[in-house]
Design a protein around this motif. Sequence first.
Motif: not given
Length: 280
Positions: A132-133, A207-209, A231-233
Amino acid sequence: MAYLEMPDHIPLYYEERGEGETILLVHGWSCNGGYWWQKNVESLSESYHVVTVDLRGHGQSGKTDHNHTLSQYAQDIRHLMESLNLTDVTLVGWSMGTAIALSYFDQFGSDRLRSFVFVDMSPYMFSEEGWEYPLFGEFTPEALDGVVEALQNDRPSFVKEQILEAFFIERPSEDVIDEMYAEMMKTPTGVTVAAFQAFCDNDFRDVVGKIDIPTLLMYAEGSAIFPGDVGAWMHEQIPDSELVVFENSSHCPFWEEPERFNHELATFVAGLKDRMIGAP
Protein backbone atom coordinates in the motif's frame (compact mmCIF):
# COMPACT_ATOMS: atom_id res chain seq x y z
CA MET A 1 35.65 22.69 3.26
CA ALA A 2 36.84 19.09 3.42
CA TYR A 3 37.18 16.35 0.83
CA LEU A 4 37.83 12.66 1.27
CA GLU A 5 39.01 10.55 -1.65
CA MET A 6 37.10 7.34 -2.13
CA PRO A 7 38.89 4.07 -3.06
CA ASP A 8 37.97 4.67 -6.71
CA HIS A 9 39.43 8.22 -6.45
CA ILE A 10 36.12 10.15 -6.41
CA PRO A 11 36.39 13.11 -3.98
CA LEU A 12 33.57 13.17 -1.44
CA TYR A 13 32.70 16.53 0.08
CA TYR A 14 31.70 16.68 3.75
CA GLU A 15 31.40 19.19 6.60
CA GLU A 16 31.70 18.80 10.37
CA ARG A 17 30.39 21.01 13.15
CA GLY A 18 30.12 20.69 16.91
CA GLU A 19 31.28 18.12 19.43
CA GLY A 20 29.72 15.15 21.17
CA GLU A 21 27.79 12.16 19.86
CA THR A 22 27.90 11.99 16.06
CA ILE A 23 24.84 12.67 13.90
CA LEU A 24 25.51 11.93 10.23
CA LEU A 25 22.96 13.50 7.89
CA VAL A 26 22.44 11.90 4.46
CA HIS A 27 20.43 13.92 1.94
CA GLY A 28 17.88 12.78 -0.61
CA TRP A 29 17.84 12.26 -4.35
CA SER A 30 19.62 14.94 -6.46
CA CYS A 31 20.11 17.19 -3.41
CA ASN A 32 23.17 17.90 -1.23
CA GLY A 33 24.17 18.15 2.41
CA GLY A 34 24.97 21.81 2.97
CA TYR A 35 21.88 23.41 1.47
CA TRP A 36 19.12 21.00 2.45
CA TRP A 37 20.15 20.61 6.11
CA GLN A 38 20.80 24.34 6.61
CA LYS A 39 17.89 24.72 9.08
CA ASN A 40 19.15 21.88 11.25
CA VAL A 41 22.94 21.83 11.50
CA GLU A 42 23.43 24.94 13.62
CA SER A 43 20.88 23.89 16.23
CA LEU A 44 22.00 20.25 16.39
CA SER A 45 25.69 21.14 16.53
CA GLU A 46 25.16 23.03 19.78
CA SER A 47 25.05 19.63 21.51
CA TYR A 48 26.33 17.13 18.96
CA HIS A 49 29.01 16.45 16.38
CA VAL A 50 27.12 16.91 13.11
CA VAL A 51 28.46 15.63 9.81
CA THR A 52 26.88 16.37 6.43
CA VAL A 53 28.00 14.80 3.18
CA ASP A 54 27.38 15.27 -0.52
CA LEU A 55 26.91 11.89 -2.17
CA ARG A 56 29.16 11.14 -5.12
CA GLY A 57 27.96 13.04 -8.16
CA HIS A 58 25.94 15.43 -5.98
CA GLY A 59 26.61 18.92 -4.69
CA GLN A 60 30.31 19.63 -4.32
CA SER A 61 31.47 16.02 -4.52
CA GLY A 62 33.25 14.66 -7.57
CA LYS A 63 31.20 14.02 -10.67
CA THR A 64 31.27 10.59 -12.27
CA ASP A 65 29.03 8.75 -14.70
CA HIS A 66 29.60 5.44 -12.95
CA ASN A 67 28.76 3.62 -9.70
CA HIS A 68 25.51 5.40 -8.89
CA THR A 69 23.95 2.58 -6.91
CA LEU A 70 22.58 2.56 -3.39
CA SER A 71 25.14 -0.06 -2.39
CA GLN A 72 27.97 2.18 -3.64
CA TYR A 73 26.57 5.23 -1.87
CA ALA A 74 26.39 3.15 1.34
CA GLN A 75 29.98 1.99 0.84
CA ASP A 76 31.01 5.64 0.50
CA ILE A 77 29.28 6.42 3.80
CA ARG A 78 31.11 3.47 5.35
CA HIS A 79 34.47 4.74 4.04
CA LEU A 80 33.70 8.21 5.40
CA MET A 81 32.95 6.82 8.87
CA GLU A 82 36.09 4.68 8.86
CA SER A 83 38.29 7.54 7.66
CA LEU A 84 36.95 9.97 10.27
CA ASN A 85 36.97 7.24 12.93
CA LEU A 86 33.28 7.72 13.62
CA THR A 87 31.62 5.22 15.94
CA ASP A 88 28.25 5.06 17.71
CA VAL A 89 26.83 7.13 14.88
CA THR A 90 23.20 8.17 14.57
CA LEU A 91 22.70 7.79 10.83
CA VAL A 92 19.95 10.07 9.55
CA GLY A 93 18.58 9.45 6.08
CA TRP A 94 16.02 11.56 4.29
CA SER A 95 14.14 9.94 1.41
CA MET A 96 16.81 8.25 -0.75
CA GLY A 97 19.15 8.79 2.20
CA THR A 98 17.01 6.32 4.15
CA ALA A 99 17.35 3.78 1.34
CA ILE A 100 21.11 4.28 1.53
CA ALA A 101 20.99 3.70 5.29
CA LEU A 102 19.05 0.48 4.69
CA SER A 103 21.63 -0.59 2.11
CA TYR A 104 24.34 0.15 4.67
CA PHE A 105 22.59 -2.08 7.21
CA ASP A 106 22.11 -4.80 4.60
CA GLN A 107 25.85 -4.78 3.84
CA PHE A 108 27.46 -3.98 7.18
CA GLY A 109 24.82 -4.51 9.84
CA SER A 110 24.90 -2.00 12.69
CA ASP A 111 28.69 -1.75 12.81
CA ARG A 112 29.76 1.82 13.75
CA LEU A 113 26.11 2.74 14.34
CA ARG A 114 24.18 3.51 17.49
CA SER A 115 20.85 4.32 15.88
CA PHE A 116 18.93 5.18 12.73
CA VAL A 117 16.66 8.08 11.92
CA PHE A 118 14.50 7.61 8.83
CA VAL A 119 12.78 10.64 7.31
CA ASP A 120 9.77 10.12 5.01
CA MET A 121 10.69 7.13 2.86
CA SER A 122 9.12 3.86 1.76
CA PRO A 123 11.26 0.72 1.52
CA TYR A 124 9.75 -0.20 -1.88
CA MET A 125 8.80 2.21 -4.63
CA PHE A 126 6.49 0.26 -6.93
CA SER A 127 2.81 -0.56 -6.76
CA GLU A 128 2.17 -4.23 -6.07
CA GLU A 129 -0.77 -6.29 -4.90
CA GLY A 130 -0.76 -6.25 -1.10
CA TRP A 131 1.65 -3.30 -0.92
CA GLU A 132 0.00 0.00 0.00
CA TYR A 133 2.97 2.36 0.19
CA PRO A 134 4.54 2.98 -3.25
CA LEU A 135 6.01 6.24 -4.45
CA PHE A 136 3.33 8.89 -5.12
CA GLY A 137 0.73 6.41 -3.85
CA GLU A 138 0.85 4.59 -7.20
CA PHE A 139 3.98 3.93 -9.22
CA THR A 140 4.73 1.50 -12.04
CA PRO A 141 7.73 0.66 -14.25
CA GLU A 142 6.01 2.67 -16.99
CA ALA A 143 5.81 5.65 -14.63
CA LEU A 144 9.52 5.26 -13.95
CA ASP A 145 10.15 5.47 -17.69
CA GLY A 146 8.10 8.67 -17.72
CA VAL A 147 10.19 10.21 -14.93
CA VAL A 148 13.40 9.36 -16.76
CA GLU A 149 12.07 10.89 -19.96
CA ALA A 150 10.98 14.05 -18.12
CA LEU A 151 14.39 14.42 -16.46
CA GLN A 152 16.19 14.00 -19.76
CA ASN A 153 13.93 16.21 -21.86
CA ASP A 154 12.48 18.87 -19.56
CA ARG A 155 14.23 18.76 -16.22
CA PRO A 156 13.49 22.40 -15.20
CA SER A 157 9.70 22.18 -15.37
CA PHE A 158 9.58 18.60 -14.03
CA VAL A 159 11.63 19.47 -10.96
CA LYS A 160 10.10 22.88 -10.27
CA GLU A 161 6.46 22.10 -11.06
CA GLN A 162 6.19 18.49 -9.92
CA ILE A 163 9.00 17.40 -7.59
CA LEU A 164 9.45 20.58 -5.58
CA GLU A 165 5.70 21.17 -5.62
CA ALA A 166 5.27 17.80 -3.91
CA PHE A 167 8.05 18.44 -1.39
CA PHE A 168 6.10 21.04 0.59
CA ILE A 169 2.66 21.61 2.08
CA GLU A 170 3.01 25.30 1.30
CA ARG A 171 5.00 26.02 -1.85
CA PRO A 172 7.97 28.30 -1.13
CA SER A 173 8.40 31.58 -2.96
CA GLU A 174 9.54 31.41 -6.57
CA ASP A 175 12.92 32.81 -5.51
CA VAL A 176 13.38 29.90 -3.10
CA ILE A 177 12.18 27.40 -5.71
CA ASP A 178 14.74 28.81 -8.16
CA GLU A 179 17.41 28.57 -5.47
CA MET A 180 16.50 24.96 -4.71
CA TYR A 181 16.54 24.09 -8.38
CA ALA A 182 19.97 25.68 -8.77
CA GLU A 183 21.24 23.52 -5.90
CA MET A 184 19.75 20.40 -7.49
CA MET A 185 21.39 21.30 -10.81
CA LYS A 186 24.77 20.77 -9.15
CA THR A 187 23.89 17.12 -9.72
CA PRO A 188 24.22 16.33 -13.45
CA THR A 189 21.13 15.01 -15.19
CA GLY A 190 22.79 11.66 -15.92
CA VAL A 191 23.45 11.21 -12.22
CA THR A 192 19.87 12.11 -11.29
CA VAL A 193 18.58 9.50 -13.74
CA ALA A 194 20.96 6.77 -12.58
CA ALA A 195 20.31 7.51 -8.91
CA PHE A 196 16.53 7.56 -9.37
CA GLN A 197 16.60 4.25 -11.20
CA ALA A 198 18.79 2.75 -8.47
CA PHE A 199 16.42 4.15 -5.82
CA CYS A 200 13.49 2.41 -7.50
CA ASP A 201 15.27 -0.87 -8.25
CA ASN A 202 15.72 -1.85 -4.60
CA ASP A 203 13.31 -3.59 -2.26
CA PHE A 204 14.23 -3.21 1.41
CA ARG A 205 11.04 -4.56 2.97
CA ASP A 206 12.80 -7.66 4.28
CA VAL A 207 15.72 -5.59 5.59
CA VAL A 208 13.50 -3.31 7.67
CA GLY A 209 12.37 -6.11 9.95
CA LYS A 210 15.96 -7.09 10.74
CA ILE A 211 16.99 -3.71 12.18
CA ASP A 212 18.33 -4.27 15.68
CA ILE A 213 19.22 -0.77 16.85
CA PRO A 214 16.99 2.08 18.09
CA THR A 215 15.27 3.82 15.20
CA LEU A 216 13.42 7.12 15.08
CA LEU A 217 10.83 7.33 12.29
CA MET A 218 10.03 10.91 11.23
CA TYR A 219 7.14 10.96 8.79
CA ALA A 220 4.92 13.69 7.39
CA GLU A 221 1.14 13.45 7.55
CA GLY A 222 0.80 15.48 4.37
CA SER A 223 3.52 13.78 2.32
CA ALA A 224 2.73 13.87 -1.39
CA ILE A 225 5.80 11.76 -2.17
CA PHE A 226 4.79 8.89 0.14
CA PRO A 227 1.12 9.60 0.88
CA GLY A 228 0.25 6.33 2.61
CA ASP A 229 0.79 5.64 6.30
CA VAL A 230 4.14 3.99 5.66
CA GLY A 231 5.53 5.36 8.93
CA ALA A 232 3.10 3.19 10.88
CA TRP A 233 4.08 0.17 8.77
CA MET A 234 7.78 0.81 9.47
CA HIS A 235 6.99 1.22 13.17
CA GLU A 236 5.34 -2.20 13.21
CA GLN A 237 8.32 -3.86 11.52
CA ILE A 238 11.14 -2.37 13.63
CA PRO A 239 11.00 -3.63 17.23
CA ASP A 240 12.87 -0.74 18.85
CA SER A 241 11.36 2.20 17.03
CA GLU A 242 9.61 5.47 17.75
CA LEU A 243 7.26 7.19 15.32
CA VAL A 244 6.93 10.96 15.13
CA VAL A 245 4.37 12.41 12.73
CA PHE A 246 4.64 15.96 11.43
CA GLU A 247 1.15 17.30 10.77
CA ASN A 248 2.24 20.43 8.87
CA SER A 249 4.76 18.98 6.45
CA SER A 250 4.93 17.13 3.19
CA HIS A 251 8.22 15.46 2.24
CA CYS A 252 10.56 17.84 4.09
CA PRO A 253 9.68 18.11 7.81
CA PHE A 254 13.24 19.22 8.56
CA TRP A 255 12.57 22.29 6.37
CA GLU A 256 8.89 22.95 7.03
CA GLU A 257 8.95 22.29 10.80
CA PRO A 258 12.66 22.66 11.62
CA GLU A 259 12.33 23.60 15.30
CA ARG A 260 10.26 20.52 16.08
CA PHE A 261 12.44 18.33 13.85
CA ASN A 262 15.61 19.47 15.61
CA HIS A 263 14.01 19.01 19.04
CA GLU A 264 12.75 15.50 18.27
CA LEU A 265 16.08 14.41 16.84
CA ALA A 266 18.14 15.92 19.68
CA THR A 267 15.81 14.39 22.28
CA PHE A 268 16.11 10.97 20.63
CA VAL A 269 19.91 11.09 20.63
CA ALA A 270 20.00 12.29 24.25
CA GLY A 271 17.79 9.36 25.19
CA LEU A 272 20.29 6.95 23.65
CA LYS A 273 22.95 8.25 26.00
CA ASP A 274 20.61 7.81 28.95
CA ARG A 275 20.04 4.20 27.89
CA MET A 276 23.78 3.58 27.93
CA ILE A 277 24.12 5.08 31.41
CA GLY A 278 21.22 3.02 32.74
CA ALA A 279 22.30 -0.23 31.11
CA PRO A 280 23.38 -3.02 33.51
